[in-house]
Design a protein around this motif. Sequence first.
Motif, PDB file in Angstrom:
ATOM      1  N   GLY A 176       0.145  -2.176   1.572  1.00  0.00           N
ATOM      2  CA  GLY A 176       0.175  -2.343   3.022  1.00  0.00           C
ATOM      3  C   GLY A 176      -1.152  -2.767   3.623  1.00  0.00           C
ATOM      4  N   VAL A 177      -2.183  -2.888   2.801  1.00  0.00           N
ATOM      5  CA  VAL A 177      -3.514  -3.265   3.296  1.00  0.00           C
ATOM      6  C   VAL A 177      -3.592  -4.786   3.471  1.00  0.00           C
ATOM      7  CG1 VAL A 177      -5.972  -3.319   2.705  1.00  0.00           C
ATOM      8  CG2 VAL A 177      -4.599  -1.288   2.227  1.00  0.00           C
ATOM      9  N   LEU A 178      -4.296  -5.224   4.529  1.00  0.00           N
ATOM     10  CA  LEU A 178      -4.535  -6.649   4.727  1.00  0.00           C
ATOM     11  C   LEU A 178      -5.646  -7.096   3.785  1.00  0.00           C
ATOM     12  CD1 LEU A 178      -4.201  -9.336   6.184  1.00  0.00           C
ATOM     13  CD2 LEU A 178      -5.740  -8.490   7.974  1.00  0.00           C
ATOM     14  N   THR A 180      -0.576  -4.758  -2.104  1.00  0.00           N
ATOM     15  CA  THR A 180      -1.836  -4.108  -1.734  1.00  0.00           C
ATOM     16  C   THR A 180      -1.632  -2.739  -1.091  1.00  0.00           C
ATOM     17  OG1 THR A 180      -1.876  -5.106   0.466  1.00  0.00           O
ATOM     18  CG2 THR A 180      -2.871  -6.376  -1.335  1.00  0.00           C
ATOM     19  N   PRO A 231      -2.512  -1.767  10.570  1.00  0.00           N
ATOM     20  CA  PRO A 231      -1.638  -2.944  10.514  1.00  0.00           C
ATOM     21  C   PRO A 231      -1.426  -3.614  11.869  1.00  0.00           C
ATOM     22  CG  PRO A 231      -0.709  -1.154   9.215  1.00  0.00           C
ATOM     23  CD  PRO A 231      -1.862  -0.579   9.986  1.00  0.00           C
ATOM     24  N   ARG A 266       1.320  -7.936   1.318  1.00  0.00           N
ATOM     25  CA  ARG A 266       1.017  -6.520   1.529  1.00  0.00           C
ATOM     26  C   ARG A 266       1.758  -5.630   0.538  1.00  0.00           C
ATOM     27  NH1 ARG A 266      -1.305  -5.055   6.721  1.00  0.00           N
ATOM     28  NH2 ARG A 266      -1.705  -6.907   7.982  1.00  0.00           N
ATOM     29  N   SER A 267       2.870  -6.130   0.002  1.00  0.00           N
ATOM     30  CA  SER A 267       3.613  -5.345  -0.980  1.00  0.00           C
ATOM     31  C   SER A 267       2.806  -5.131  -2.257  1.00  0.00           C
ATOM     32  CB  SER A 267       4.928  -6.055  -1.324  1.00  0.00           C
ATOM     33  OG  SER A 267       4.684  -7.350  -1.853  1.00  0.00           O
ATOM     34  N   ARG A 298      -1.964  -7.294  14.681  1.00  0.00           N
ATOM     35  CA  ARG A 298      -2.141  -8.218  13.567  1.00  0.00           C
ATOM     36  C   ARG A 298      -3.465  -8.963  13.711  1.00  0.00           C
ATOM     37  NH1 ARG A 298       1.291  -7.933   9.078  1.00  0.00           N
ATOM     38  NH2 ARG A 298       3.227  -6.984   9.778  1.00  0.00           N
ATOM     39  N   LYS A 357      -2.604 -12.536   0.695  1.00  0.00           N
ATOM     40  CA  LYS A 357      -2.054 -11.749  -0.410  1.00  0.00           C
ATOM     41  C   LYS A 357      -0.945 -10.861   0.161  1.00  0.00           C
ATOM     42  CE  LYS A 357      -3.567  -9.175  -4.493  1.00  0.00           C
ATOM     43  NZ  LYS A 357      -3.140 -10.266  -5.393  1.00  0.00           N
TER      44      LYS A 357
END
Length: 217
Positions: free
Chosen positions: A145-147, A143, A203, A140-141, A206, A138
Amino acid sequence: MSVGLPRRKRPVRCRSATVTLAGLVVAAAMGTASLVSCGTDGGGSGSNNASFSPTPTAPDTASFSGTPPSALSSLGASVKESARAAASAAASSASAAASAFEASVSADVARANAAAEQRLKNAKGQGNAMSDVALTGKPRSETGGVLALVVNITNRTDKTASYAVQVDFRDPDGKVVETRFVGAEKLKPGERAQPLAISRKPPEPRLTAEIARAQRY
């Protein structure tokens, strides 16, 4: 008309001064340099004064011994402490962002995720529904910035079924650093659910995600 007598030239006197090069540590001993300045007694414009400053010799640091000044040690400790504080702040920020994103998830989904964790405690091996589950990334834009990963669960049976899925997050060395559980309840044959597996880690570095176990019940 009067003729003046020629002026007598004033005698040139020389003064000597001794300057101690204080503060310079030399391997042999303290050194001194003498300065000599010459000039006339008068302060007229015709006087010719000369002076110079000695160029100090750098100390021989090869002969130094002992430990570095405590100020350097303090600076190193300060840098390390700042790095630890920055890492802690990043982790706290990531956790807070994940919590805020999860808050938008419905209560039913949250309950299904809790149930999934309980169900997987009794699952054998990878479970009986690995072929019914897949992951999709999904942006990050979307969410903050959340994974976050979409866990695609499809009931491929001819009966209504519920699902429990375990998602593992791995660091660049392949070590599992986080585990999340998601679930979907009472899916009809052919029906699809898309719960989210959300990481609370910073973040960087990775992380990669994988389906570790999937149980149909």
